[in-house]
Design a protein around this motif. Structure first.
Motif, short mmCIF file in Angstrom:
data_model
loop_
_atom_site.label_atom_id
_atom_site.label_comp_id
_atom_site.label_asym_id
_atom_site.label_seq_id
_atom_site.Cartn_x
_atom_site.Cartn_y
_atom_site.Cartn_z
N LEU A 159 0.83 -1.20 0.00
CA LEU A 159 0.00 0.00 0.00
C LEU A 159 0.87 1.26 0.00
CD1 LEU A 159 -3.00 0.95 0.19
CD2 LEU A 159 -2.63 1.13 2.66
N LEU A 160 1.93 1.24 0.80
CA LEU A 160 2.84 2.38 0.84
C LEU A 160 3.51 2.60 -0.52
CD1 LEU A 160 4.38 4.58 2.39
CD2 LEU A 160 6.01 2.81 3.11
N LEU A 161 3.94 1.52 -1.15
CA LEU A 161 4.60 1.64 -2.45
C LEU A 161 3.64 2.14 -3.52
CD1 LEU A 161 6.91 -1.52 -2.53
CD2 LEU A 161 7.41 0.79 -1.73
N VAL A 162 2.42 1.61 -3.52
CA VAL A 162 1.41 2.06 -4.49
C VAL A 162 1.14 3.55 -4.30
CG1 VAL A 162 -1.04 1.87 -5.13
CG2 VAL A 162 0.36 -0.18 -4.88
N ALA A 163 1.02 3.98 -3.04
CA ALA A 163 0.76 5.40 -2.75
C ALA A 163 1.94 6.26 -3.18
CB ALA A 163 0.48 5.58 -1.26
N TRP A 164 3.15 5.79 -2.94
CA TRP A 164 4.34 6.57 -3.32
C TRP A 164 4.44 6.69 -4.85
CZ3 TRP A 164 7.24 10.24 -1.98
CH2 TRP A 164 8.49 10.46 -2.57
N ILE A 165 4.18 5.60 -5.56
CA ILE A 165 4.19 5.66 -7.02
C ILE A 165 3.12 6.64 -7.51
CG2 ILE A 165 3.69 4.34 -9.14
CD1 ILE A 165 4.96 1.89 -7.70
N GLU A 166 1.95 6.62 -6.88
CA GLU A 166 0.88 7.54 -7.26
C GLU A 166 1.29 8.99 -7.02
OE1 GLU A 166 -2.64 8.92 -8.80
OE2 GLU A 166 -1.78 6.89 -8.91
N LEU A 167 2.00 9.25 -5.92
CA LEU A 167 2.46 10.63 -5.67
C LEU A 167 3.45 11.08 -6.74
CD1 LEU A 167 2.89 10.75 -1.78
CD2 LEU A 167 1.29 12.08 -3.18
N ILE A 168 4.31 10.19 -7.19
CA ILE A 168 5.24 10.54 -8.27
C ILE A 168 4.46 10.82 -9.55
CG2 ILE A 168 7.05 9.62 -9.78
CD1 ILE A 168 8.23 8.25 -7.29
N LEU A 169 3.43 10.02 -9.80
CA LEU A 169 2.59 10.24 -10.98
C LEU A 169 1.81 11.56 -10.88
CD1 LEU A 169 1.27 6.63 -11.66
CD2 LEU A 169 3.14 7.84 -12.80
N VAL A 170 1.44 11.94 -9.66
CA VAL A 170 0.78 13.23 -9.46
C VAL A 170 1.73 14.36 -9.86
CG1 VAL A 170 -0.01 14.83 -7.66
CG2 VAL A 170 -0.89 12.50 -7.72
N GLY A 171 3.00 14.24 -9.51
CA GLY A 171 3.99 15.22 -9.93
C GLY A 171 4.08 15.31 -11.45
N LEU A 172 4.07 14.15 -12.11
CA LEU A 172 4.09 14.14 -13.57
C LEU A 172 2.80 14.72 -14.15
CD1 LEU A 172 5.72 10.63 -14.26
CD2 LEU A 172 6.75 12.89 -14.59
N GLN A 173 1.70 14.47 -13.46
CA GLN A 173 0.40 15.01 -13.89
C GLN A 173 0.43 16.55 -13.82
OE1 GLN A 173 -2.78 13.47 -11.45
NE2 GLN A 173 -4.40 14.40 -12.67
N ALA A 174 1.01 17.10 -12.78
CA ALA A 174 1.13 18.56 -12.64
C ALA A 174 2.02 19.12 -13.74
CB ALA A 174 1.68 18.92 -11.26
N LEU A 175 3.14 18.44 -14.00
CA LEU A 175 4.04 18.86 -15.08
C LEU A 175 3.32 18.82 -16.42
CD1 LEU A 175 6.88 19.61 -16.09
CD2 LEU A 175 7.38 17.15 -16.18
N GLN A 176 2.52 17.77 -16.63
CA GLN A 176 1.77 17.64 -17.88
C GLN A 176 0.82 18.82 -18.07
OE1 GLN A 176 -0.92 14.30 -18.03
NE2 GLN A 176 -0.96 14.30 -20.26
N LEU A 177 0.13 19.23 -17.01
CA LEU A 177 -0.78 20.38 -17.11
C LEU A 177 -0.05 21.64 -17.54
CD1 LEU A 177 -3.24 20.11 -14.08
CD2 LEU A 177 -3.77 19.92 -16.51
N VAL A 178 1.10 21.88 -16.91
CA VAL A 178 1.89 23.07 -17.25
C VAL A 178 2.34 23.00 -18.72
CG1 VAL A 178 4.02 24.33 -16.76
CG2 VAL A 178 2.63 23.45 -14.88
#
Length: 195
Positions: A106-125
C-alpha cells in the motif's frame, strides 16, 4: 523528512527503485500514516484532474465521463483502484512465494501515485505552454508507472527475476481489469455498445 529529502527520494526512486523501497520501509510508518499518504495521493490527483477539466473541456455524454466529472466519485474510484492494486501485488506476489505484505504494498502504491501526481502537474503546465505535448507526457507517465511498479514489486517480494515479475504484472493487470469490468457492468457504468 523535509522537502529536500522528498526530492532526493523521488530521484532515488526513479534511478534505483530497489533502494527506494528499502528507504520507504525504513521509515517504519504506522498504518494510519500509510493511509494518510494514500488519501493525500488521491486528493492531489483528484484536484489536478478537476483543474484539467476546467482548463480543457471534456465530453460528459457517456456514463464513464459523467462519473469521472464528479470529484467524489473520481476520488472513490482512485482510492479503490489503489487498494485493489496493493492487494493484487500482495496476493499475487505471495502466491509465487514472495515475502511482501499488504502494508508495504500500500505504501509503495501510494508513493508511485504521488510521483505520478507530480508528472500530472508537469503535464498540465506543459499542455498550457505546448499543447501538443499532452500525449507524449501521458505516455511517459504510463511508462514510469509500469517501470516503478515492476521494479518495486520485485524488491518488495524479494524476487530475483525482472521478466517473471513483468509477466506477473501483466497477468495481474488483466485480472484486476476483468474484476473492475465486472463491477462496472454490475453498477451499470459501462458504455452501451451499439450493434
Amino acid at each position: 523528512m523535509n522537502i529536500s529529502d522528498l526530492g532526493d527520494l523521488v530521484v532515488l526512486t526513479l534511478r534505483k527503485p530497489a533502494q527506494a523501497v528499502q528507504v520507504l520501509r525504513g521509515l517504519d510508518l504506522a498504518p494510519g500514516e500509510r493511509w494518510m499518504i494514500v488519501i493525500l495521493a488521491v486528493s492531489l490527483s483528484t484536484v489536478l484532474a478537476g483543474i484539467a477539466r476546467l482548463m480543457f473541456s471534456a465530453p460528459t455524454n457517456d456514463p464513464i465521463s459523467a462519473l469521472l466529472a464528479n470529484p467524489m466519485a473520481l476520488a472513490g474510484l482512485q482510492l479503490g483502484a489503489m487498494v485493489i492494486s496493493a492487494a493484487a501485488v500482495t496476493v499475487i506476489g505471495r502466491a509465487f512465494r514472495g515475502t511482501g505484505v499488504f502494508a508495504d504494498a500500500l505504501l509503495l502504491v501510494a508513493w508511485i501515485e504521488l510521483i505520478l501526481v507530480g508528472l500530472q502537474a508537469l503535464q498540465l503546465v506543459l499542455m498550457v505552454v505546448f499543447p501538443q505535448t499532452g500525449t507524449l507526457t501521458s505516455l511517459i507517465a504510463f511508462g514510469v508507472s509500469i517501470y516503478l511498479t515492476i521494479a518495486m514489486t520485485k524488491e518488495l517480494h524479494g524476487f530475483a527475476s525482472t521478466p517473471k515479475v513483468a509477466l506477473g504484472f501483466i497477468g495481474g493487470v488483466f485480472l484486476v481489469a476483468t474484476m473492475l469490468s465486472i463491477l462496472a457492468a454490475a453498477f451499470g457504468i459501462l458504455p452501451e455498445v451499439s450493434p
